[in-house]
Design an enzyme around this catalytic site. Structure first.
Site, mmCIF file in Angstrom:
data_model
loop_
_atom_site.group_PDB
_atom_site.id
_atom_site.type_symbol
_atom_site.label_atom_id
_atom_site.label_comp_id
_atom_site.label_asym_id
_atom_site.label_seq_id
_atom_site.Cartn_x
_atom_site.Cartn_y
_atom_site.Cartn_z
ATOM 1 N N ASP A 154 34.536 32.218 41.009
ATOM 2 C CA ASP A 154 35.372 31.986 42.186
ATOM 3 C C ASP A 154 34.517 31.389 43.291
ATOM 4 O O ASP A 154 33.291 31.523 43.280
ATOM 5 C CB ASP A 154 36.030 33.293 42.656
ATOM 6 C CG ASP A 154 37.386 33.044 43.312
ATOM 7 O OD1 ASP A 154 37.718 31.869 43.588
ATOM 8 O OD2 ASP A 154 38.110 34.018 43.569
ATOM 9 N N THR B 123 40.300 40.160 44.072
ATOM 10 C CA THR B 123 40.607 39.185 43.017
ATOM 11 C C THR B 123 39.744 39.455 41.782
ATOM 12 O O THR B 123 40.243 39.518 40.659
ATOM 13 C CB THR B 123 40.361 37.750 43.546
ATOM 14 O OG1 THR B 123 41.174 37.550 44.701
ATOM 15 C CG2 THR B 123 40.676 36.705 42.493
ATOM 16 N N LYS C 175 47.528 33.491 40.536
ATOM 17 C CA LYS C 175 47.413 34.627 41.464
ATOM 18 C C LYS C 175 48.530 34.566 42.491
ATOM 19 O O LYS C 175 48.825 33.512 43.031
ATOM 20 C CB LYS C 175 46.052 34.567 42.167
ATOM 21 C CG LYS C 175 45.798 35.719 43.118
ATOM 22 C CD LYS C 175 44.330 35.792 43.512
ATOM 23 C CE LYS C 175 43.986 34.818 44.600
ATOM 24 N NZ LYS C 175 42.570 34.897 45.002
ATOM 25 N N GLU D 180 26.495 40.838 75.473
ATOM 26 C CA GLU D 180 26.178 39.409 75.606
ATOM 27 C C GLU D 180 24.891 39.099 74.846
ATOM 28 O O GLU D 180 24.031 39.969 74.701
ATOM 29 C CB GLU D 180 25.962 39.033 77.078
ATOM 30 C CG GLU D 180 27.240 38.932 77.871
ATOM 31 C CD GLU D 180 26.978 38.452 79.295
ATOM 32 O OE1 GLU D 180 25.827 38.065 79.610
ATOM 33 O OE2 GLU D 180 27.924 38.498 80.101
ATOM 34 N N ASP E 14 42.478 31.722 39.807
ATOM 35 C CA ASP E 14 43.641 31.007 40.339
ATOM 36 C C ASP E 14 43.422 29.499 40.228
ATOM 37 O O ASP E 14 42.320 29.044 39.919
ATOM 38 C CB ASP E 14 43.936 31.414 41.792
ATOM 39 C CG ASP E 14 42.706 31.310 42.678
ATOM 40 O OD1 ASP E 14 41.851 30.447 42.411
ATOM 41 O OD2 ASP E 14 42.589 32.111 43.624
HETATM 42 C C1 R5P Z 1 41.316 32.278 47.194
HETATM 43 O O1 R5P Z 1 41.853 31.355 47.748
HETATM 44 C C2 R5P Z 1 39.851 32.305 46.979
HETATM 45 O O2 R5P Z 1 39.467 31.340 46.079
HETATM 46 C C3 R5P Z 1 39.371 33.664 46.544
HETATM 47 O O3 R5P Z 1 39.954 33.960 45.282
HETATM 48 C C4 R5P Z 1 39.728 34.731 47.517
HETATM 49 O O4 R5P Z 1 39.342 34.371 48.811
HETATM 50 C C5 R5P Z 1 39.076 36.036 47.131
HETATM 51 O O5 R5P Z 1 39.412 37.007 48.046
HETATM 52 P P1 R5P Z 1 39.281 38.547 47.688
HETATM 53 O O6 R5P Z 1 37.883 38.794 47.258
HETATM 54 O O7 R5P Z 1 39.620 39.234 48.991
HETATM 55 O O8 R5P Z 1 40.294 38.836 46.638
#
Ligand code: R5P
Length: 295
Positions: free
Chosen positions: A216, A224, A189, A38, A166
């Protein structure tokens, strides 16, 4: 003006920076964990307007502590409470993808809205939900984009090519590329699992011999960026760097990212960490002032 910023231990540096930008006092939120897990939360005497600062990466415990701090601040006589949550978690699950799943986006934003008068965040990861105001109609909400600060973090290499992995990333890529007049590519993607994905980048031959910056909004597992860096190197990119709004990747994933051919990865300090070198505090402060939330 009677206002102060209150920050949690892991984000003191960022919360102090916001207080300095706003020209108001800063106070620590005192935290203690009991042996059973807690949390005990204590706040000092507070003015009538309080800003409570905390990012909600690793959110479960942090959310409870934010709600406890909000209650403690109200107990100290705060009449206007602003939550500054640079990284707002639980935005992914905006529908029940499978029967029986909770729509966590609704539950968490509903909880937060019950405990503050206004909330500001940075690039919330919204998909099907149009805006935060739809989720929290009873309070004032704001979200700022990290694109302007990320854009200033770019060098002045006119040959630079930006790549978004993406379609969702296009809004940030465009906003970052535009002030420099840079070219960009957007990938496609297909997510196959939390850590599995397929990526294709149309026009990738244009990266040959050129420096590339991947852009991103969120880096979670780093999968990604790793997949994109691999494709870019195979296509002959001279150098691959990366920029992101939020980096919530753990140390192991960050280590793998640094071995994946990305020379320099920088994110904003919405989530404090080793790569979060781009400061978002001034942008948050200017937006809070513009909205008159301190008066
Ligand atoms: C996707 O919708 C987001 O824009 C990112 O590309 C995604 O969250 C990246 O996630 P990760 O690092 O796990 O590939």
């Amino acid at each position: 003006m009677s206002c102060a910023v209150f920050g949690f231990p892991e984000c003191t540096v960022q919360a102090v920076r916001l207080a300095q930008e706003l020209g108001v006092a800063y106070h620590d939120v005192e935290l203690r964990s009991f042996p059973d897990g807690e949390s005990l939360v204590r706040v000092p005497a507070a003015p009538t307007t309080a800003i409570l600062y905390r990012s909600l990466d690793h959110p479960n415990e942090k959310i409870i502590e934010v709600l406890l701090a909000a209650s403690a601040l109200r107990g100290q006589g705060v009449s206007r409470l602003v939550f500054v949550i640079p990284y707002l978690a639980y935005m992914r699950q905006d529908i029940a993808f499978r029967r029986g799943e909770a729509i966590s986006q609704k539950v968490v934003t509903g909880l937060l809205a019950q405990h503050c008068d206004a909330l500001i965040t940075v690039d919330p990861h919204l998909h099907r939900t149009r805006s935060l105001s739809v989720l929290m109609p009873s309070i004032e909400t704001a979200s700022i984009s990290a694109a302007p600060v990320l854009s200033t973090a770019l060098g002045d290499d006119r040959d630079l090519l930006l790549v978004g992995p993406d379609e969702e990333s296009q809004q940030w890529v465009e906003a970052i590329a535009h002030p420099h007049g840079l070219e960009f590519l957007i990938g496609r993607k297909q997510r196959l699992g939390d850590r599995h994905l397929k990526l294709a980048i149309e026009g990738i031959e244009r990266v040959s011999g050129r420096p590339v910056v991947l852009v991103d909004d969120l880096v979670s597992s780093g999968g990604t960026l790793k997949a994109a860096a691999k494709l870019l190197h195979e296509a002959g990119a001279a150098k691959v760097d990366a920029l992101a709004t939020h980096c919530i990747a753990n140390a192991t994933d960050l280590q793998e990212l640094s071995q994946s051919g990305i020379s320099c990865f920088r994110a904003t300090d919405t989530v404090p960490g080793s790569v979060s070198s781009v400061h978002i505090g001034a942008a948050l402060a200017r937006d809070i002032e513009r909205r008159g939330w301190l008066s």
